[in-house]
Design an enzyme around this catalytic site. Structure first.
Site, mmCIF file in Angstrom:
data_model
loop_
_atom_site.group_PDB
_atom_site.id
_atom_site.type_symbol
_atom_site.label_atom_id
_atom_site.label_comp_id
_atom_site.label_asym_id
_atom_site.label_seq_id
_atom_site.Cartn_x
_atom_site.Cartn_y
_atom_site.Cartn_z
ATOM 1 N N ASP A 13 0.814 -1.216 0.000
ATOM 2 C CA ASP A 13 0.000 0.000 0.000
ATOM 3 C C ASP A 13 0.852 1.273 0.000
ATOM 4 O OD1 ASP A 13 -2.218 -1.662 0.095
ATOM 5 O OD2 ASP A 13 -2.250 -1.647 2.293
ATOM 6 N N GLU A 14 1.996 1.217 -0.631
ATOM 7 C CA GLU A 14 2.899 2.376 -0.649
ATOM 8 C C GLU A 14 2.467 3.420 -1.669
ATOM 9 O OE1 GLU A 14 3.839 -0.758 -1.212
ATOM 10 O OE2 GLU A 14 5.316 -1.366 0.277
ATOM 11 N N LYS A 16 1.916 2.153 -5.083
ATOM 12 C CA LYS A 16 2.468 1.602 -6.329
ATOM 13 C C LYS A 16 1.541 1.873 -7.504
ATOM 14 C CE LYS A 16 2.400 -2.417 -4.321
ATOM 15 N NZ LYS A 16 2.098 -2.042 -2.937
ATOM 16 N N GLY A 17 0.216 1.711 -7.256
ATOM 17 C CA GLY A 17 -0.758 1.908 -8.331
ATOM 18 C C GLY A 17 -0.627 3.293 -8.931
ATOM 19 N N LYS A 18 -0.506 4.287 -8.086
ATOM 20 C CA LYS A 18 -0.383 5.663 -8.574
ATOM 21 C C LYS A 18 0.891 5.836 -9.404
ATOM 22 C CE LYS A 18 0.994 10.162 -7.856
ATOM 23 N NZ LYS A 18 0.949 11.476 -7.281
ATOM 24 N N ALA A 39 -3.944 -7.836 -3.587
ATOM 25 C CA ALA A 39 -3.502 -6.471 -3.878
ATOM 26 C C ALA A 39 -4.714 -5.558 -4.063
ATOM 27 C CB ALA A 39 -2.665 -6.463 -5.150
ATOM 28 N N GLY A 40 -4.499 -4.287 -3.777
ATOM 29 C CA GLY A 40 -5.506 -3.272 -4.080
ATOM 30 C C GLY A 40 -4.741 -2.036 -4.486
ATOM 31 N N HIS A 41 -4.702 -1.761 -5.765
ATOM 32 C CA HIS A 41 -3.902 -0.646 -6.266
ATOM 33 C C HIS A 41 -4.823 0.487 -6.696
ATOM 34 C CE1 HIS A 41 -0.268 -3.474 -7.239
ATOM 35 N NE2 HIS A 41 -0.635 -3.488 -5.975
ATOM 36 N N THR A 128 -5.804 -11.684 3.619
ATOM 37 C CA THR A 128 -6.924 -10.999 2.977
ATOM 38 C C THR A 128 -8.075 -11.972 2.702
ATOM 39 O OG1 THR A 128 -5.928 -11.404 0.837
ATOM 40 C CG2 THR A 128 -5.421 -9.286 1.878
ATOM 41 N N GLN A 223 2.032 -6.067 -3.249
ATOM 42 C CA GLN A 223 2.462 -6.213 -1.855
ATOM 43 C C GLN A 223 3.731 -5.377 -1.619
ATOM 44 O OE1 GLN A 223 1.494 -9.523 -3.531
ATOM 45 N NE2 GLN A 223 -0.413 -8.645 -2.885
ATOM 46 N N GLY A 301 -10.687 -3.040 3.709
ATOM 47 C CA GLY A 301 -11.269 -1.967 4.509
ATOM 48 C C GLY A 301 -10.748 -1.918 5.945
ATOM 49 N N ARG A 330 2.910 10.080 -0.559
ATOM 50 C CA ARG A 330 2.076 10.534 0.568
ATOM 51 C C ARG A 330 2.791 11.534 1.480
ATOM 52 N NH1 ARG A 330 -2.698 8.338 0.841
ATOM 53 N NH2 ARG A 330 -3.172 7.607 2.919
#
Ligand code: GDP
Ligand code: IMO
Ligand code: MG
Length: 429
Positions: A13-14, A16-18, A39-41, A128, A223, A301, A330
């Site tokens: 959750d660093e 990465k998606g962005k 994963a959740g990007h 998860t 991850q 969540g 961030r």
């Protein structure tokens, strides 16, 4: 400079998606190489806000192929929903490719993940519950079902039958729950086969040809390094390697093809799930970071545990991944913080150490040794050039560079693509 890897350097959750969404503009291929829909990007771009679990973050660019690599474990039910959701929102998903070697997540993997976690009681990993661990277990146990098996329904039936026979023994005899039906699973996976067959191919070969043409490739890590089963906080880890090395294996690209490895670091530290986290703040400061940053899991969540930047953990992450530069994300979340701390060592049994211990028993005992830095107490979200940042924000970045021994190539100050300060072009074409 055709191959760039973007790797999560902490506990996931660093952002990465962005970073991938931003860099993907210059890529022709974006490849997910590990993990699955654990994963959740999050991607915020002109198409809207998206939380991608399986689909590579390059899907938004027409000229970029989005590849689900061989190192991924793929749940076709999740892929169906995710691709339908993207299509409904006007995203063209015809550029997706799926490796024929990717293992599939099967219904029994989800059931077993839940049962195993439950049986661990207060020792649970906090997974998860997406069936990731059990799917990788089957991969190495050689009882997995692969995407390529969907192309031959007779063989598919054989593979499911073989695996399910053993799984049903475990479900009924060990856990005392209901057996799953072979006919139902087979029927369901035949439907997936009909939908996904045109997308399944040898993606390693596709990438080899692309590299022969010198086309830029982006490897999208999932991850974070500290969840690596070898180097992370084992057993509080995930089941595939989030490292740059696995970027090669999980996509089928040779190691000597990677030109730049970007480690994505949050400006602080978060973790979701159980396991040691030496710099965790279980106080009002930790709560403030969580609230300012809305640090809640993208996939589950769950509230993320928050703490100060850990330069000890970052040292190991940098060494094993071979980062060429860091992306610090961030930064804006720390805008209101009057004072900041960076962990530069751990005190354990009366001694100060600067290496990240392999044992969680030792990690649990580690007390962070901090260096204090002044906050900037100014908004950074409108900064577009490094010189726009307040002096103390620059001081923070430069201190991280010095402590970790790496240049910061990208500084992210918001969720949107354009809220990024580029200090070094990653893709030089
Ligand atoms: P990933 O799993 O590494 O892709 O990260 P997640 O998407 O799970 O979590 C990162 C969160 O931070 C998402 O909500 C992003 O939209 C958000 N984000 C990324 N970079 C920045 C940034 O620089 N500032 C702010 N405020 N949010 C960011
Ligand atoms: P992204 O790609 C944060 C964590 C889980 C749990 C452990 C094992 O969005 O950064 P698993 O379901 O993989 O067996 O759970 O790993 N975890 C993540 N934490 N971000 C992720 O992905 C994660 N994927 C798994 O919370 O602690
Ligand atoms: Mg995430």
């Amino acid at each position: 400079m055709p191959v760039v890897a973007v790797i999560g350097a902490q506990w996931g959750d660093e952002g990465k998606g962005k970073i991938v969404d931003m860099l993907a503009e210059k890529a022709r291929y974006v490849v997910r190489f590990s993990g699955g829909d654990n994963a959740g990007h999050t991607v915020v771009n002109p198409h809207g806000e998206f939380k991608l679990r399986l689909t590579p973050s390059g899907i938004f660019y027409k000229n970029t192929k989005a590849i689900i690599g061989n190192g991924v474990v793929l749940n076709p039910t999740v892929l169906n929903k995710e691709i339908d959701g993207l299509k409904e929102r006007g995203v063209d998903t015809s550029n997706l490719l799926i490796s024929d070697r990717a293992n599939l997540i099967m219904p029994y993997h989800l059931v077993i993940d839940g049962l195993e976690e439950k049986s661990l009681g207060d020792k649970a990993i906090g997974t998860t519950l997406k069936g990731i661990g059990p799917a990788y277990v089957d991969k190495v146990a050689r009882t997995g079902v692969r995407a390529g098996d969907l192309l031959d329904k007779k063989y598919l039936h054989e593979r499911i039958a073989l695996a399910l026979e053993a799984k049903n023994q475990i479900l009924t005899k060990v856990y005392g729950v209901k057996a799953l039906s072979l006919d139902e699973i087979y029927k369901q996976y035949c439907e997936y086969a009909d939908r996904w067959a045109p997308y399944i191919c040898d993606t390693s070969e596709v990438l080899a040809k692309a590299l022969e043409r010198n086309e830029p490739v982006l490897l999208e890590g999932a991850q974070g390094f500290l969840l690596d089963p070898d180097f992370g906080t084992y057993p509080f880890a995930t089941s595939s390697s989030p490292t740059s090395s696995n970027g090669c294996l999980g996509s089928g690209i040779a190691p000597n093809k990677i030109n730049h490895i970007v480690g994505v670091f949050k400006a602080f530290q978060t973790r979701v799930g159980a396991g040691p986290m030496p710099t965790e703040l279980k106080d009002a400061t930790g709560d403030a970071i969580r609230e300012w940053g809305q640090e809640y899991g993208t996939t589950t969540g769950r509230a993320r545990r928050c703490g100060w930047f850990d330069a000890v953990a970052a040292g190991l992450s940098t060494r094993v991944n071979g980062f060429d530069s860091m992306a610090v994300t961030r930064m804006d979340i720390l805008d209101k913080m009057p004072h900041l701390k960076i962990c530069i060592g751990y005190k354990v049994d009366g001694k100060v150490i600067t290496n990240f211990p392999s044992s969680i028993a030792t990690l649990e005992k580690c007390e962070p040794v901090y260096e204090d830095l002044p906050g900037w107490e100014t908004s950074t979200s409108d900064a577009r050039k490094y010189k726009d940042l307040p002096p103390n924000a620059k001081g923070y970045i430069e201190r991280l560079e010095k402590l970790i021994g790496l240049p910061v190539s990208l500084v992210s100050v918001g969720r949107h693509r354009e809220q990024t300060i580029v200090r070094q072009e990653i893709y030089k074409r």
